[in-house]
Design a protein around this motif. Structure first.
Motif, mmCIF file in Angstrom:
data_model
loop_
_atom_site.group_PDB
_atom_site.id
_atom_site.type_symbol
_atom_site.label_atom_id
_atom_site.label_comp_id
_atom_site.label_asym_id
_atom_site.label_seq_id
_atom_site.Cartn_x
_atom_site.Cartn_y
_atom_site.Cartn_z
ATOM 1 N N CYS A 77 -4.986 -25.139 30.910
ATOM 2 C CA CYS A 77 -3.745 -24.987 30.956
ATOM 3 C C CYS A 77 -2.640 -24.480 29.950
ATOM 4 O O CYS A 77 -3.066 -24.785 28.660
ATOM 5 C CB CYS A 77 -3.259 -26.659 31.279
ATOM 6 S SG CYS A 77 -1.371 -26.504 31.705
ATOM 7 N N ILE A 78 -1.879 -23.476 30.363
ATOM 8 C CA ILE A 78 -0.861 -23.024 29.393
ATOM 9 C C ILE A 78 -0.151 -23.932 28.419
ATOM 10 O O ILE A 78 -0.044 -25.145 28.914
ATOM 11 C CB ILE A 78 0.224 -22.150 29.984
ATOM 12 C CG1 ILE A 78 1.249 -21.692 28.963
ATOM 13 C CG2 ILE A 78 0.991 -22.953 31.108
ATOM 14 C CD1 ILE A 78 2.284 -20.449 29.420
ATOM 15 N N PHE A 79 -0.249 -23.995 27.241
ATOM 16 C CA PHE A 79 0.165 -25.190 26.201
ATOM 17 C C PHE A 79 1.655 -25.080 25.953
ATOM 18 O O PHE A 79 2.141 -25.904 24.877
ATOM 19 C CB PHE A 79 -0.694 -25.456 25.162
ATOM 20 C CG PHE A 79 -0.795 -26.828 24.612
ATOM 21 C CD1 PHE A 79 -1.065 -27.788 25.627
ATOM 22 C CD2 PHE A 79 -0.349 -27.137 23.331
ATOM 23 C CE1 PHE A 79 -1.013 -29.268 24.928
ATOM 24 C CE2 PHE A 79 -0.314 -28.327 22.840
ATOM 25 C CZ PHE A 79 -0.906 -29.274 23.648
ATOM 26 N N ALA A 80 2.523 -24.107 26.089
ATOM 27 C CA ALA A 80 3.916 -23.897 25.986
ATOM 28 C C ALA A 80 4.678 -24.232 27.275
ATOM 29 O O ALA A 80 4.425 -23.743 28.265
ATOM 30 C CB ALA A 80 4.285 -22.510 25.470
ATOM 31 N N ALA A 85 -3.112 -34.745 29.063
ATOM 32 C CA ALA A 85 -3.834 -35.957 28.567
ATOM 33 C C ALA A 85 -4.936 -35.729 27.324
ATOM 34 O O ALA A 85 -4.694 -36.438 26.333
ATOM 35 C CB ALA A 85 -4.236 -36.697 29.645
ATOM 36 N N PRO A 86 -5.808 -34.758 27.366
ATOM 37 C CA PRO A 86 -6.672 -34.639 26.213
ATOM 38 C C PRO A 86 -5.878 -34.328 24.957
ATOM 39 O O PRO A 86 -6.460 -34.986 24.055
ATOM 40 C CB PRO A 86 -7.794 -33.674 26.932
ATOM 41 C CG PRO A 86 -7.721 -33.802 28.195
ATOM 42 C CD PRO A 86 -6.269 -34.086 28.449
ATOM 43 N N ALA A 87 -4.920 -33.277 24.851
ATOM 44 C CA ALA A 87 -4.244 -33.156 24.084
ATOM 45 C C ALA A 87 -3.456 -34.086 23.348
ATOM 46 O O ALA A 87 -3.425 -34.204 22.232
ATOM 47 C CB ALA A 87 -3.328 -31.737 24.124
ATOM 48 N N LEU A 295 8.569 -21.856 14.838
ATOM 49 C CA LEU A 295 7.151 -21.381 14.518
ATOM 50 C C LEU A 295 6.567 -20.649 15.635
ATOM 51 O O LEU A 295 6.062 -20.945 16.692
ATOM 52 C CB LEU A 295 6.110 -22.625 14.270
ATOM 53 C CG LEU A 295 4.589 -22.165 13.766
ATOM 54 C CD1 LEU A 295 4.589 -21.354 12.355
ATOM 55 C CD2 LEU A 295 3.954 -23.487 13.381
ATOM 56 N N PHE A 296 6.549 -19.249 15.468
ATOM 57 C CA PHE A 296 6.356 -18.339 16.539
ATOM 58 C C PHE A 296 4.531 -17.991 16.350
ATOM 59 O O PHE A 296 4.180 -16.970 15.753
ATOM 60 C CB PHE A 296 6.821 -16.867 16.451
ATOM 61 C CG PHE A 296 8.354 -17.196 16.907
ATOM 62 C CD1 PHE A 296 8.609 -17.388 18.116
ATOM 63 C CD2 PHE A 296 9.398 -17.075 16.067
ATOM 64 C CE1 PHE A 296 9.921 -17.587 18.675
ATOM 65 C CE2 PHE A 296 10.812 -17.032 16.327
ATOM 66 C CZ PHE A 296 10.924 -17.275 18.009
ATOM 67 N N HIS A 297 3.722 -18.808 16.983
ATOM 68 C CA HIS A 297 2.388 -18.746 16.742
ATOM 69 C C HIS A 297 1.645 -19.457 18.049
ATOM 70 O O HIS A 297 2.278 -20.589 18.516
ATOM 71 C CB HIS A 297 1.824 -19.235 15.272
ATOM 72 C CG HIS A 297 0.290 -18.932 15.300
ATOM 73 N ND1 HIS A 297 -0.026 -18.218 14.296
ATOM 74 C CD2 HIS A 297 -0.733 -19.515 15.654
ATOM 75 C CE1 HIS A 297 -1.335 -18.067 14.295
ATOM 76 N NE2 HIS A 297 -1.670 -18.740 15.288
ATOM 77 N N GLY A 298 0.652 -18.970 18.340
ATOM 78 C CA GLY A 298 -0.055 -19.637 19.655
ATOM 79 C C GLY A 298 -1.246 -18.742 20.024
ATOM 80 O O GLY A 298 -1.378 -17.539 19.617
ATOM 81 N N HIS A 299 -1.978 -19.309 20.704
ATOM 82 C CA HIS A 299 -3.483 -18.663 21.233
ATOM 83 C C HIS A 299 -3.770 -19.072 22.743
ATOM 84 O O HIS A 299 -3.266 -20.126 22.918
ATOM 85 C CB HIS A 299 -4.632 -19.081 20.199
ATOM 86 C CG HIS A 299 -4.406 -18.834 19.007
ATOM 87 N ND1 HIS A 299 -4.859 -17.553 18.459
ATOM 88 C CD2 HIS A 299 -4.000 -19.594 17.784
ATOM 89 C CE1 HIS A 299 -4.519 -17.275 16.945
ATOM 90 N NE2 HIS A 299 -4.038 -18.633 16.766
ATOM 91 N N SER A 300 -4.203 -18.049 23.397
ATOM 92 C CA SER A 300 -4.406 -18.418 24.841
ATOM 93 C C SER A 300 -5.083 -19.651 24.949
ATOM 94 O O SER A 300 -4.679 -20.379 25.750
ATOM 95 C CB SER A 300 -5.261 -17.216 25.288
ATOM 96 O OG SER A 300 -4.916 -16.071 25.025
ATOM 97 N N PHE A 301 -5.932 -19.941 24.202
ATOM 98 C CA PHE A 301 -6.890 -21.276 24.347
ATOM 99 C C PHE A 301 -6.383 -22.505 23.370
ATOM 100 O O PHE A 301 -7.032 -23.168 23.235
ATOM 101 C CB PHE A 301 -8.392 -20.911 24.148
ATOM 102 C CG PHE A 301 -8.861 -20.386 25.300
ATOM 103 C CD1 PHE A 301 -9.208 -21.104 26.469
ATOM 104 C CD2 PHE A 301 -9.073 -18.939 25.333
ATOM 105 C CE1 PHE A 301 -9.732 -20.263 27.601
ATOM 106 C CE2 PHE A 301 -9.422 -18.262 26.548
ATOM 107 C CZ PHE A 301 -9.872 -18.932 27.550
ATOM 108 N N THR A 302 -5.102 -22.329 23.084
ATOM 109 C CA THR A 302 -4.498 -23.249 22.140
ATOM 110 C C THR A 302 -4.576 -24.692 22.971
ATOM 111 O O THR A 302 -4.272 -24.890 24.172
ATOM 112 C CB THR A 302 -3.062 -23.289 22.098
ATOM 113 O OG1 THR A 302 -2.730 -22.135 21.176
ATOM 114 C CG2 THR A 302 -2.364 -24.488 21.409
ATOM 115 N N ALA A 303 -5.034 -25.731 22.251
ATOM 116 C CA ALA A 303 -5.410 -27.056 23.086
ATOM 117 C C ALA A 303 -6.179 -27.066 24.143
ATOM 118 O O ALA A 303 -5.739 -27.799 25.163
ATOM 119 C CB ALA A 303 -4.087 -27.799 23.144
ATOM 120 N N ASN A 304 -7.414 -26.301 24.286
ATOM 121 C CA ASN A 304 -7.923 -26.266 25.665
ATOM 122 C C ASN A 304 -8.355 -27.452 25.968
ATOM 123 O O ASN A 304 -9.052 -28.292 25.000
ATOM 124 C CB ASN A 304 -9.117 -25.388 25.344
ATOM 125 C CG ASN A 304 -10.104 -25.252 26.609
ATOM 126 O OD1 ASN A 304 -11.104 -26.124 26.573
ATOM 127 N ND2 ASN A 304 -9.764 -24.789 27.732
#
Ligand SMILES: *Cc1c(COP(=O)(O)O)cnc(C)c1O
Length: 423
Positions: A77-80, A85-87, A295-304
């Motif tokens: 799921c997108i994290f922005a 729940a897991p995150a 903070l302009f940072h993120g990855h597609s799989f952030t907090a998968n």
């Protein structure tokens, strides 16, 4: 059908591997505890925890079940703008057990990215507070990852040579010793006001050769940094989750880190996940109506979510007293093996922290064809089906905590045979 090994050689490019000279890779199909099984059904002991990531053994049923459950529920799921729940649960459970007053979790997907995030946080923290600081401090011989920022704060070596001119400048300090500590402290006092952060691998430089250094001297250095307002970034990517005995290596020093980087053992070595944590003071410096302070940072799989579920399951096992008991058992076995090693003529600098034992082999000329000790060692241990991956002439054991006594004995026996063959 060709073997995996043969098919691999037509299509794959392996990490850190000179593809012209490397032997064919071994095709692995299955893991169980500290064992891996190849495509011919042969058994290997994983004495390096599959690149230092596996702590509870391969295919652990509890972790496997939690991964499967999460995969059926919400795999990603997108994290922005969204959360899951897991995150949330992982952050809630991690923050209280980390060293220092860690207040926020920033997710990424590996160790190098966890380091990149920490460096960006540190630099932008000073930018946001209106008192920018330009310099970074790291240890000589450090390793913090293979992306450009992480390479920059790592030792310049054969691994970075092709890129050295693209890496930013960092001030490197030698590891603290009784002899140099006063000089190091003075150096920090001199340059401190322009220094944004000190990034370090607490008590153990892993890739740098499993170098260990003393907690008391280290703490003096940390205190000098604190006094100058230098942010302390603890790279616990290797040392985290019990490797050095305590849950986190920073528990060995009174000074608290401002940021902690985690990956490797975080998911028990099952999924790619990185975490960078920071204190409230750092987090607060990014709160603003001014978008530039974001903070302009993120990855597609952030907090998968699957990775976070794996981390939660791994944490269940890690916090069970049985895990600490296993770590103590392995540490005691290693301590006894150290006595055996001391009787070997071609061994020096035997050292141990928690479940890691390391030493240098002093033999340099190995055989008729090659004097490359590392190649010889690789071949030797492959043939013995003990997965060890020496760093140059440094040999170390870094096994999953569940490795049995009998499996450890097999590793020790292979090492002693190797050493005796080199004499
Ligand atoms: C392995 C390692 C990294 C890099 O992690 P990757 O997931 O391989 O990018 C960073 N710091 C330390 C101390 C490590 O051991």
């Amino acid at each position: 059908m060709d073997t995996l090994s043969a098919r691999d050689q037509r299509v794959i490019w392996h990490p850190y591997t000179q593809m012209e000279t490397a032997p064919a890779p071994i095709g692995m199909v299955r893991g169980e505890g500290a064992l891996l099984f190849d495509e011919e059904g042969q058994e290997y002991i994983d004495a390096t925890s599959s690149w230092w990531v596996n702590i509870h053994g391969h295919a652990h049923p509890h972790i496997a079940n939690k991964i499967a459950e999460q995969a059926k529920l919400l795999p990603h799921c997108i994290f922005a703008g969204y959360t899951h729940a897991p995150a949330v649960e992982l952050a809630e459970r991690m923050l209280p057990i980390l060293p220092g007053q860690q207040d926020r979790v920033f997710y990424s997907d590996n160790g190098s990215t966890a380091v990149e995030v920490a460096l960006k946080m540190a630099i932008q923290y000073f930018e946001n507070t209106g008192a920018p600081r330009k310099k970074l401090l790291a240890f000589e011989g450090a390793y913090h990852g293979d992306t450009f920022g992480a390479m920059s704060v790592s030792a310049r070596s054969v691994f970075t040579r092709a890129f050295d001119q693209y890496l930013f400048d960092v001030i490197f300090l030698p590891l603290p010793t009784a002899e140099n500590i006063n000089t190091l402290v003075a150096q920090v006092q001199d340059t401190g006001s322009d220094m944004a952060a000190f990034i370090f691998e607490p008590l153990l430089l892993g890739s740098g050769g499993m170098l260990m250094y003393e907690a008391g001297l280290f703490d003096q250095l940390l205190q000098a940094c604190k006094a100058q307002g230098i942010l302390l970034i603890a790279d616990e990517i290797l040392t985290g989750f019990g490797r050095t005995g305590k849950n986190f290596a920073m528990e060995n020093v009174p000074t608290a880190p401002d940021m902690v980087c985690l990956s490797k053992g975080l998911t028990g070595g099952n999924m790619a996940l990185g975490i960078t944590t920071c204190t409230k003071a750092i987090f607060d410096a990014f709160l603003s109506q001014d978008k530039l302070k974001t903070l302009f940072h993120g990855h597609s799989f952030t907090a998968n979510p699957i990775a976070c579920a794996a981390a939660l399951a791994s944490l269940d096992i890690f916090l069970d007293p049985a895990c600490a008991a296993n770590r103590a058992r392995v540490a005691a076995k290693h301590a006894a093996f150290a006595q055996v090693l001391r009787r070997q003529a071609n061994v020096k600098n035997i050292r141990q922290t928690g479940t890691i034992i390391a030493f240098e082999i002093t033999t340099t000329n190995v055989d008729g064809y090659t004097n490359n000790l590392a190649d010889h060692l690789h071949r030797f241990f492959r043939a013995k089906r003990v997965m060890l991956r020496p760093l140059g002439n440094t040999l170390y054991i870094l096994a999953p905590y569940v490795i049995t006594d009998e499996q450890l004995e097999r590793v020790y026996t292979a090492i002693v045979e190797c050493l005796e063959g080199l004499q």
